[in-house]
Design an enzyme around this catalytic site. Structure first.
Site, short mmCIF file in Angstrom:
data_model
loop_
_atom_site.label_atom_id
_atom_site.label_comp_id
_atom_site.label_asym_id
_atom_site.label_seq_id
_atom_site.Cartn_x
_atom_site.Cartn_y
_atom_site.Cartn_z
N ARG A 289 3.47 1.88 -4.98
CA ARG A 289 2.43 1.31 -4.89
C ARG A 289 1.88 2.81 -5.06
O ARG A 289 2.91 4.23 -5.06
CB ARG A 289 1.97 0.55 -3.48
CG ARG A 289 3.14 0.38 -2.48
CD ARG A 289 3.12 1.90 -1.80
NE ARG A 289 1.82 2.52 -1.53
CZ ARG A 289 1.70 3.97 -1.46
NH1 ARG A 289 3.16 4.57 -1.61
NH2 ARG A 289 0.96 4.66 -0.96
N GLY A 290 0.76 3.39 -4.62
CA GLY A 290 0.21 4.67 -4.91
C GLY A 290 0.18 4.83 -6.38
O GLY A 290 1.19 4.40 -7.30
N ALA A 291 -0.79 5.71 -6.53
CA ALA A 291 -1.84 5.09 -8.37
C ALA A 291 -0.85 5.89 -9.34
O ALA A 291 -0.41 5.05 -9.80
CB ALA A 291 -3.45 6.20 -8.32
N GLN B 117 1.54 1.94 4.99
CA GLN B 117 0.95 3.10 4.25
C GLN B 117 1.56 4.49 5.38
O GLN B 117 2.82 4.99 4.37
CB GLN B 117 0.94 3.06 3.17
CG GLN B 117 0.71 2.39 1.67
CD GLN B 117 -0.61 1.13 2.11
OE1 GLN B 117 -1.19 1.14 3.58
NE2 GLN B 117 -1.30 0.79 1.15
N ASP C 174 -6.85 7.04 -6.14
CA ASP C 174 -6.62 5.97 -6.96
C ASP C 174 -8.08 6.02 -8.10
O ASP C 174 -7.13 5.62 -9.36
CB ASP C 174 -6.78 4.51 -5.85
CG ASP C 174 -5.36 4.27 -5.31
OD1 ASP C 174 -6.01 4.71 -4.31
OD2 ASP C 174 -4.54 3.45 -5.76
N ASN D 111 -9.97 5.91 -2.76
CA ASN D 111 -9.01 6.02 -2.26
C ASN D 111 -8.76 4.40 -1.15
O ASN D 111 -9.72 4.15 -0.80
CB ASN D 111 -9.07 7.74 -1.33
CG ASN D 111 -6.90 7.66 -1.16
OD1 ASN D 111 -6.17 7.12 -1.68
ND2 ASN D 111 -6.44 7.98 0.12
N LYS D 112 -7.48 4.62 -0.52
CA LYS D 112 -6.57 3.43 0.67
C LYS D 112 -8.22 3.93 1.90
O LYS D 112 -8.40 4.37 2.22
CB LYS D 112 -6.03 4.22 1.39
CG LYS D 112 -5.07 3.07 2.16
CD LYS D 112 -4.65 1.64 2.06
CE LYS D 112 -4.35 1.65 1.25
NZ LYS D 112 -4.04 0.03 0.33
O1 MRU Z 1 -2.39 0.47 -1.80
P1 MRU Z 1 -1.25 1.05 -2.07
O2 MRU Z 1 -0.58 1.66 -0.95
O3 MRU Z 1 -1.44 1.65 -3.32
O4 MRU Z 1 -2.85 2.31 -1.87
C1 MRU Z 1 -2.40 3.75 -2.22
C2 MRU Z 1 -3.60 5.01 -1.80
O5 MRU Z 1 -4.49 4.34 -0.99
C3 MRU Z 1 -2.89 6.53 -2.30
O6 MRU Z 1 -3.48 7.48 -1.69
C4 MRU Z 1 -3.30 7.06 -3.73
O7 MRU Z 1 -2.51 6.38 -4.98
C5 MRU Z 1 -3.20 8.16 -4.44
S1 MRU Z 1 -1.30 8.42 -4.13
C6 MRU Z 1 -0.68 9.86 -4.87
#
Ligand code: MRU
Length: 356
Positions: free
Chosen positions: A45-47, A195, A236, A246-247
């Site tokens: 996970r994470g963009a 997270q 994201d 973002n999250k």
């Molecule tokens: O649902 P997730 O864990 O994929 O969400 C991740 C986030 O919101 C991060 O802050 C975002 O992807 C940036 S990662 C460099």
């Protein structure tokens, strides 16, 4: 630095982040469908990390194809692109990776199908390596915002685990530490998937960066007491007007920062900016299953059976709350993002900080 994902022996190895920090185990993906499952189930996970996973998924899918011509090959790759694009809607990085690979194939259309398969593997590996270089550059620009003695708040995980390495929000921390500055980090736990607690706290501890974990509800109280100097988060998808998805909970942090006069920064590669979307209102927000809210780790129920649940995974922070967006090309005011989309932007005029 923990390895989030790699191409090894014709397969994709991904660290199963859904089990961290209780268990460190890698999952071997030998089909693009397993990569899709991994993205949906948050093994990865994470963009930026899911963009890398998508590119490796395409490379894997390509190996399974038998085709007699370029057009036949591309036609058979379409379901692979489609399956990866359907995994998670908010991060733009999956679409970015698919578009990049489509353009890459087009540039190499004269090559044999066998060669195209090899080239896709090489390009997916390059996307991973490039991500690490980009995050390092984000770190070099962003480190200037962290002063000796600061306390930095972060939300969710925009660390190494969310990228090929360094992270985006954590890269400025890693570089500031290399430059000899001492500072503390506060990690929001980040309900419902935690997270912040499971991943950010874990990876900063591995790096030896002092980190304190708080519940999401605590950030405002600490800001009021003057215990937070700045916030850095990832994104994201950022829209052309500088609105930032973002999250879930990021918007709350940004509003709290504004109220307390605390600078709120977003660290992101340019690949997380969606230059085709004029405003954050148009960013698709993923709604995830209710069990993430009603259960911990999918097993321990914490809410009554049958309760109604809303579980949007992301929110959108309007550009006016964002002090700067820190990219690999410099830090920019959110209102100047549109300028970056124009051909040949004058970066030195737009940058709000000096060259590192
Ligand atoms: O649902 P997730 O864990 O994929 O969400 C991740 C986030 O919101 C991060 O802050 C975002 O992807 C940036 S990662 C460099």
């Amino acid at each position: 630095m923990v390895k989030t994902i790699e191409w090894a022996g014709g397969k994709v190895m991904m660290l199963d982040q859904s089990r961290l920090p209780l268990e460190v185990r890698y999952i071997e993906c030998d089909s693009y469908l397993t990569v899709c499952e991994g993205i949906k189930k948050l093994w990865i996970r994470g963009a930026p990390a899911i963009g890398i996973a998508a590119s490796m998924g395409v490379a894997l899918g390509a190996q399974e194809i038998t085709a007699g011509s370029y057009d036949d090959f591309l036609g058979k790759l379409e379901p692979v692109f489609g399956a990866l694009l359907a995994t998670r809607p908010t991060a733009v990085n999956i679409r970015w990776a698919v578009e990049r690979l489509r353009a890459f194939l087009e540039r190499n259309r004269q090559e044999s199908v066998l060669r195209l398969k090899e080239l896709l593997i090489a390009e997916a590996k390059e996307i991973l390596e490039e991500d690490i270089r980009i995050n390092r550059a984000i770190g070099e620009w962003g480190a200037q915002f962290i002063r000796d003695g600061d306390t930095v708040l972060t939300h969710c995980n925009a660390g190494s685990l969310a990228t090929g390495g360094y992270g985006t929000a954590t890269a400025p921390m890693l570089v500031a530490r290399e430059q000899g500055r001492k500072f503390d980090v506060i990690a929001d736990e980040t309900r419902p998937v935690l997270q912040g607690a499971r991943l950010t706290a874990w990876e900063l501890m591995q790096e030896g960066i002092p980190v304190t974990l708080i519940t999401d509800n605590t950030a405002g109280a600490l800001m009021k007491k003057g215990e937070i100097d700045l916030a850095i988060v990832g994104t994201d998808r950022t829209a052309l007007n500088g609105d930032v998805a973002n999250k879930i909970g990021t918007y709350t942090v940004a509003v709290l920062c504004k109220e307390h006069g605390i600078p709120f920064y977003v660290a992101a590669p340019l690949s997380s900016i969606d230059f085709s979307i004029p405003s954050g209102d148009l960013i698709p927000i993923e709604e995830r299953g209710p069990e993430e809210v009603t259960h911990i780790f999918g097993t321990c129920r914490i809410a009554p059976e049958g309760v109604k649940v809303r579980n949007p995974a992301f929110d959108v922070t309007p550009a006016r709350y964002v002090r700067a967006i820190i990219t690999e090309k410099g830090a920019f005011r959110p209102g100047d993002i549109r300028e970056l989309s124009r051909p040949g932007p004058d970066l030195s005029r737009l940058r709000i900080i000096r060259e590192p």
